[in-house]
Design a protein around this motif. Structure first.
Motif, PDB file in Angstrom:
ATOM      1  N   LEU A  95      40.276  42.617  29.081  1.00 51.60           N
ATOM      2  CA  LEU A  95      40.873  41.301  29.371  1.00 51.60           C
ATOM      3  C   LEU A  95      42.401  41.224  29.571  1.00 51.60           C
ATOM      4  O   LEU A  95      42.882  40.672  30.631  1.00 51.60           O
ATOM      5  CB  LEU A  95      40.211  39.958  28.615  1.00 51.60           C
ATOM      6  N   GLY A 119      44.286  40.339  32.913  1.00 50.63           N
ATOM      7  CA  GLY A 119      45.153  39.393  33.064  1.00 50.63           C
ATOM      8  C   GLY A 119      46.619  39.570  33.241  1.00 50.63           C
ATOM      9  O   GLY A 119      47.034  38.602  34.010  1.00 50.63           O
ATOM     10  N   HIS A 170      46.118  39.289  37.431  1.00 53.51           N
ATOM     11  CA  HIS A 170      45.945  37.769  37.533  1.00 53.51           C
ATOM     12  C   HIS A 170      47.389  37.093  37.495  1.00 53.51           C
ATOM     13  O   HIS A 170      48.111  36.504  38.422  1.00 53.51           O
ATOM     14  CB  HIS A 170      45.152  37.231  36.706  1.00 53.51           C
ATOM     15  N   HIS A 180      36.587  31.402  31.335  1.00 54.41           N
ATOM     16  CA  HIS A 180      37.237  32.541  30.445  1.00 54.41           C
ATOM     17  C   HIS A 180      37.962  32.056  29.197  1.00 54.41           C
ATOM     18  O   HIS A 180      38.286  32.898  28.217  1.00 54.41           O
ATOM     19  CB  HIS A 180      37.991  33.462  31.241  1.00 54.41           C
ATOM     20  N   LEU A 192      37.671  39.734  34.331  1.00 55.61           N
ATOM     21  CA  LEU A 192      38.793  38.881  34.852  1.00 55.61           C
ATOM     22  C   LEU A 192      39.358  39.070  35.917  1.00 55.61           C
ATOM     23  O   LEU A 192      40.080  38.532  36.798  1.00 55.61           O
ATOM     24  CB  LEU A 192      39.849  38.881  33.941  1.00 55.61           C
TER      25      LEU A 192
END
Length: 364
Positions: free
Chosen positions: A78, A82, A86, A244, A348
């Protein structure tokens, strides 16, 4: 004067159209503000529910150490997604919109400097902890030497009446007591006392760094939720957060359980409460400034780059080492950890691809 008045009326009309986003719904009305506040507070409840479940399962021994390491591997995936997919992508998007030229070196530079600073800080803390441990070992060793010297003097000067227990007629320690004394001294010298209880046996401060990184990101996610004037974008951002945030909260709890000697129940829930407040705080700030023409994109770029660098540092240096380097008794646990890592990264990443563009949720 008439032209100025007409210009003001035109500005007010544009502001009203923007706030309703052509849907007839004004998200800054008292009713919708109450709804947004309630949605923001629901994320706080989600975090506490996730933390409470992990805590209870661990206390009741319903979750094994192997499962905790599998969840930790999921956390590493994750964090890697991330940071790369992201947060970095979002920061660069805002940077291009703010500066109006496609130069990405500054976001990458900020993230790289963050990683370098964390490596230096980590090394400094480790050196300080080692020096503290060696100091305690030396002090404990000196105390044991002085204690043995006093015992030796007492043995030489004492008579039969003062003969200590555990010694034979020739004032020589018996085998049983000698073994006990040596074992106790060795444990003290190795530092398995107050030092381990105070600092834990591993890098406990990783949990605090984890908290700071995810809290920074959650605050800006809350800002996006609070400042958007589009109902569709608002619901999409809320769905992204709710999908999340509980999982990230559970991951944070697993990292704290890894250092349970440091994170007592009070500290455990204090950290959880701090993270739980991050999204509502960002949402309240966003709602408060939603009617103000405030440009905060550049500030968001800087903090997102810092957060992305922290995510990458934690995933690649700390979490993977923490949960992957431990030898497993069963080979299939290692396989499950790898699968969990891939699932965390993929989950994610999929959310990041689906996530609405933050450019649509801000006023420009």
């Amino acid at each position: 004067m008439a032209e100025i008045h007409d210009h003001d009326d035109h500005h007010d009309e544009l502001l009203n159209i923007t706030s309703t986003n052509y849907t007839g719904i004004n998200l800054n009305s008292p009713e919708w503000i109450a709804i947004r506040v309630a949605l923001a507070m629901s994320t706080l409840i989600e975090v506490f529910v996730a933390a409470f479940i992990i805590d209870i399962l661990h206390r009741k021994k319903l979750i094994s150490e192997s499962i905790l390491r599998i969840i930790g591997s999921l956390t590493a995936g994750l964090m890697l997604s991330g940071g790369l997919v992201h947060i970095y992508a979002e920061a660069m998007e805002h940077y291009v919109e703010t500066t109006e030229h496609p130069d990405y070196f500054l976001p990458f530079l900020i993230g790289a400097i963050t990683i370098l600073c964390l490596i230096v800080v980590d090394k400094a803390i480790k050196v300080a902890m080692d020096e503290r441990k060696h100091y305690i070992e030396r002090r404990t060793g000196r105390a044991m030497v002085e204690k043995n010297e006093i015992k030796e003097i007492e043995l030489k000067t004492g008579g039969e009446e003062n003969e200590p227990k555990g010694f034979n007629e020739e004032n020589v320690p018996s085998a049983e007591n000698e073994y006990t004394v040596q074992e106790t001294d060795t444990n003290n010298i190795q530092g398995h006392g107050h030092f381990d209880i105070a600092l834990g046996t591993d890098k406990w401060y990783v949990a605090i760094l984890f908290l700071v990184a995810i809290s920074l990101h959650s605050i800006f996610a809350g800002l996006g939720f609070g400042t958007t004037k589009s109902l569709n974008i608002m619901l999409q951002i809320y769905a992204f957060i709710i999908l999340h945030k509980g999982l990230v909260a559970a991951s944070l709890c697993v990292v704290m359980i890894k250092h349970k000697n440091v994170f007592t129940t009070t500290r455990f829930y204090l950290v959880v409460f701090t993270f739980a407040l991050s999204t509502p705080i960002g949402s309240f700030i966003g709602i408060g400034i939603s009617n103000i023409n405030t440009e905060f994109e550049l500030v968001e770029v800087v903090f997102n780059c810092i957060s992305a660098g922290t995510f990458l540092y934690l995933s690649l240096r700390e979490l993977t080492a923490m949960f992957f380097d431990e030898a497993e008794r069963k080979w299939w646990v290692d396989v499950l950890k790898i699968i969990a890592f891939i699932i965390g990264f993929g989950f994610l990443t999929a959310l990041a691809v689906w996530h609405p563009h933050e450019a649509d949720s801000h006023d420009h």
